[in-house]
Write an enzyme that holds these catalytic residues in place. Structure first.
Site, PDB file in Angstrom:
ATOM      1  N   ASN A   7     -30.497 -12.810  15.322  1.00  0.00           N
ATOM      2  CA  ASN A   7     -31.336 -11.930  14.508  1.00  0.00           C
ATOM      3  C   ASN A   7     -32.656 -11.728  15.259  1.00  0.00           C
ATOM      4  O   ASN A   7     -33.528 -12.598  15.241  1.00  0.00           O
ATOM      5  CB  ASN A   7     -31.562 -12.598  13.147  1.00  0.00           C
ATOM      6  CG  ASN A   7     -32.459 -11.779  12.232  1.00  0.00           C
ATOM      7  OD1 ASN A   7     -32.897 -10.681  12.601  1.00  0.00           O
ATOM      8  ND2 ASN A   7     -32.742 -12.305  11.059  1.00  0.00           N
ATOM      9  N   ARG A  91     -27.600  -9.198  13.608  1.00  0.00           N
ATOM     10  CA  ARG A  91     -28.169  -8.510  12.455  1.00  0.00           C
ATOM     11  C   ARG A  91     -28.906  -7.286  12.989  1.00  0.00           C
ATOM     12  O   ARG A  91     -29.793  -7.403  13.840  1.00  0.00           O
ATOM     13  CB  ARG A  91     -29.157  -9.435  11.748  1.00  0.00           C
ATOM     14  CG  ARG A  91     -29.774  -8.785  10.553  1.00  0.00           C
ATOM     15  CD  ARG A  91     -30.769  -9.696   9.891  1.00  0.00           C
ATOM     16  NE  ARG A  91     -31.287  -9.077   8.681  1.00  0.00           N
ATOM     17  CZ  ARG A  91     -32.178  -9.647   7.894  1.00  0.00           C
ATOM     18  NH1 ARG A  91     -32.645 -10.840   8.190  1.00  0.00           N
ATOM     19  NH2 ARG A  91     -32.600  -9.043   6.819  1.00  0.00           N
ATOM     20  N   HIS A 180     -31.649  -5.813   3.056  1.00  0.00           N
ATOM     21  CA  HIS A 180     -31.107  -7.101   2.570  1.00  0.00           C
ATOM     22  C   HIS A 180     -29.640  -6.940   2.147  1.00  0.00           C
ATOM     23  O   HIS A 180     -29.135  -7.698   1.324  1.00  0.00           O
ATOM     24  CB  HIS A 180     -31.871  -7.629   1.337  1.00  0.00           C
ATOM     25  CG  HIS A 180     -33.285  -8.043   1.597  1.00  0.00           C
ATOM     26  ND1 HIS A 180     -34.280  -7.829   0.682  1.00  0.00           N
ATOM     27  CD2 HIS A 180     -33.856  -8.676   2.638  1.00  0.00           C
ATOM     28  CE1 HIS A 180     -35.426  -8.296   1.154  1.00  0.00           C
ATOM     29  NE2 HIS A 180     -35.193  -8.818   2.350  1.00  0.00           N
ATOM     30  N   ARG A 240     -46.268  -7.144   0.952  1.00  0.00           N
ATOM     31  CA  ARG A 240     -46.030  -5.695   0.813  1.00  0.00           C
ATOM     32  C   ARG A 240     -46.299  -5.261  -0.621  1.00  0.00           C
ATOM     33  O   ARG A 240     -45.973  -5.970  -1.564  1.00  0.00           O
ATOM     34  CB  ARG A 240     -44.573  -5.348   1.151  1.00  0.00           C
ATOM     35  CG  ARG A 240     -44.196  -5.622   2.584  1.00  0.00           C
ATOM     36  CD  ARG A 240     -42.797  -5.105   2.875  1.00  0.00           C
ATOM     37  NE  ARG A 240     -42.295  -5.717   4.087  1.00  0.00           N
ATOM     38  CZ  ARG A 240     -41.079  -6.246   4.208  1.00  0.00           C
ATOM     39  NH1 ARG A 240     -40.228  -6.226   3.201  1.00  0.00           N
ATOM     40  NH2 ARG A 240     -40.720  -6.784   5.353  1.00  0.00           N
ATOM     41  N   GLU A 383     -26.988 -15.180   4.894  1.00  0.00           N
ATOM     42  CA  GLU A 383     -26.737 -13.952   5.643  1.00  0.00           C
ATOM     43  C   GLU A 383     -26.072 -14.235   6.978  1.00  0.00           C
ATOM     44  O   GLU A 383     -25.217 -13.476   7.434  1.00  0.00           O
ATOM     45  CB  GLU A 383     -28.062 -13.208   5.860  1.00  0.00           C
ATOM     46  CG  GLU A 383     -28.608 -12.616   4.567  1.00  0.00           C
ATOM     47  CD  GLU A 383     -30.093 -12.343   4.601  1.00  0.00           C
ATOM     48  OE1 GLU A 383     -30.869 -13.319   4.504  1.00  0.00           O
ATOM     49  OE2 GLU A 383     -30.482 -11.180   4.715  1.00  0.00           O
TER      50      GLU A 383
END
Ligand code: ADP
Length: 414
Positions: A7, A91, A180, A240, A383
């Site tokens: 990733n 990813r 996601h 965020r 993940e």
């Protein structure tokens, strides 16, 4: 069969090596501060202590070389040769409208990932660097791309279109993509299994980490999600801002004189829980401050929970009801008090949290009360494991179906 999961971020590489015969993680780690000085590799072999090595890691290729060296190292390594790695799963942040499923990486796929760079300008270039570095260092080893946006590609147009002139979508690809996806897919599938394999479920998955998103999943398919063209939309997150009145952007830019890039940083890095609380982006710190009497910290937590609750309500409306709500990721898996705050007020939907069962952290658990119409689950996400599983599945399937498959596939997967 070993699968390496990579990733790549703009200045980091996270990795995990799986033995897919029993899906165990043999090692994982992180290369940090690539190209920034003081870069390092932290390697954690399973059941052993972490080892950190500092070095001048000036690009992703050097970083991946260090990872591979660590994996086969005499002292800290976990395999005796790189030839043991049967596939690499990457990813990849943005697959645009081109990829709804994971794919074997070919030159055509790379060209398409390049085309998505303008949609994922921070991540896709790093993903490409990681793929190229692995191709260079492990020639012939099949590589698979697993897209963060892929699972959400089943959204209908009325859910993914914005109320802008249609040409914004047609000309520039401006639409909701969602992120996601690997996590939402994994926890939804686990929830379906935990519900006895029922496919006709309406599931709301809440991935609440530093980044956070909610997805509405009907009959196993994503029908809506809170992140949009970029991961900025939707829930308020660690740093965020999430949903805003879009007119705030030009308003504050004029008031403050910030440039577009500066404003982007303002919304992505300085807002959210951090900006509102003035304490931290980490819920643990904010909870501590709130307990100590910091009102702004408490307010930030309330805004956070209120927004998650609103999304759950709107997705129940989008699906004509809800059967299962799932919490995952750092906050969703671990924060007893935030789960409780989020669920408080959802009783009208038939959602009743069991406060005893809710005293759980980091493990799979039903937390709804016996009489709750809606089941509530905590399901730790994984993940990396999904990426490793997809890699094995794709390579094995191509061996069976593709007559022109690369020789490396036949050797390892046939
Ligand atoms: P990322 O999006 O970076 O992968 P994670 O899924 O690891 O993030 O989530 C990190 C966040 O989870 C932390 O910033 C913190 O807000 C929250 N978190 C982790 N553990 C706890 C805990 N025990 N209690 C409350 N919040 C927690």
């Amino acid at each position: 069969m070993m699968v390496l999961v990579i990733n790549c971020g703009s200045s980091s590489i996270k990795y995990q090596l799986f033995d897919m015969t029993n899906e165990s993680a043999l090692a994982k780690g992180l290369v940090d501060r690539i190209g920034m000085g003081k870069s390092s590799l932290t390697h954690i072999p399973a059941h052993r202590d972490a080892v950190t090595r500092t070095a001048d890691i000036h690009n992703h290729s050097v970083g991946i070389r260090m990872v591979l060296d660590a994996l086969v190292d005499k002292e800290i390594g976990v395999i005796d040769g790189l030839d043991k790695i049967a596939a690499v799963g990457h990813r990849v942040l943005h697959g645009g409208m081109k990829f709804s499923d994971s794919v074997l990486i070919t030159p055509e796929v790379m060209a398409a990932v390049e085309e998505c760079v303008e949609l994922g300008p921070l991540h896709n270039p790093a993903n490409i660097l990681g793929i190229n570095a692995c191709a260079e260092l492990m020639p012939g080893v099949p590589q698979v791309a697993v897209f963060d946006t892929g699972f959400h590609q089943t959204m209908p147009p009325y859910a993914f279109l914005y109320g802008l002139p249609y040409e914004a979508f047609e000309k520039y690809g401006v639409r909701r993509y969602g992120f996601h996806g690997t996590s939402h897919r994994y926890i939804a599938q686990r929830a379906i299994q935990m519900m006895g394999g029922r496919k006709d479920l309406r599931i709301i998955t809440c991935h609440l980490g530093n980044g956070a998103s909610v997805a509405a999943i009907k009959n196993g398919q994503c029908v809506d999600t809170s992140m949009g063209l970029t991961p900025l939309e939707g829930l308020m997150m660690g740093t965020r801002c999430g949903d805003l009145d879009p007119a705030i952007v030009p308003f504050l830019m004029k008031k403050t004189g910030m440039t577009p890039d500066q404003f982007d940083t303002y919304m992505n890095k300085k807002s959210g829980l951090l900006g509102l609380s003035g304490v931290s982006n980490d819920v643990r710190d904010i909870e501590e401050a709130a307990l100590g009497g910091n009102d702004r910290a408490n307010l930030a937590l309330e805004v956070y929970c209120y927004r998650v609750r609103k999304y759950i309500g709107s997705y129940a409306a989008a699906m004509g009801g809800v059967d299962v709500i799932v919490f995952t990721a750092g906050l969703g898996e671990n924060s007893i008090s935030m789960r409780s705050r989020i669920c408080h007020g959802l009783e009208f939907l038939g959602t009743i949290l069991d406060s005893d069962k809710n005293q759980t952290r980091g493990k799979e658990q039903e937390i709804s009360a016996d009489g709750s119409v809606v089941k509530i689950f905590v399901i730790p996400t994984n993940e990396e494991l999904v990426i490793a599983r997809d890699s094995v599945e794709i390579c094995s399937m191509l061996c069976k179906t593709d007559k022109d498959h690369p020789p490396a596939l036949i050797e390892k997967f046939a």
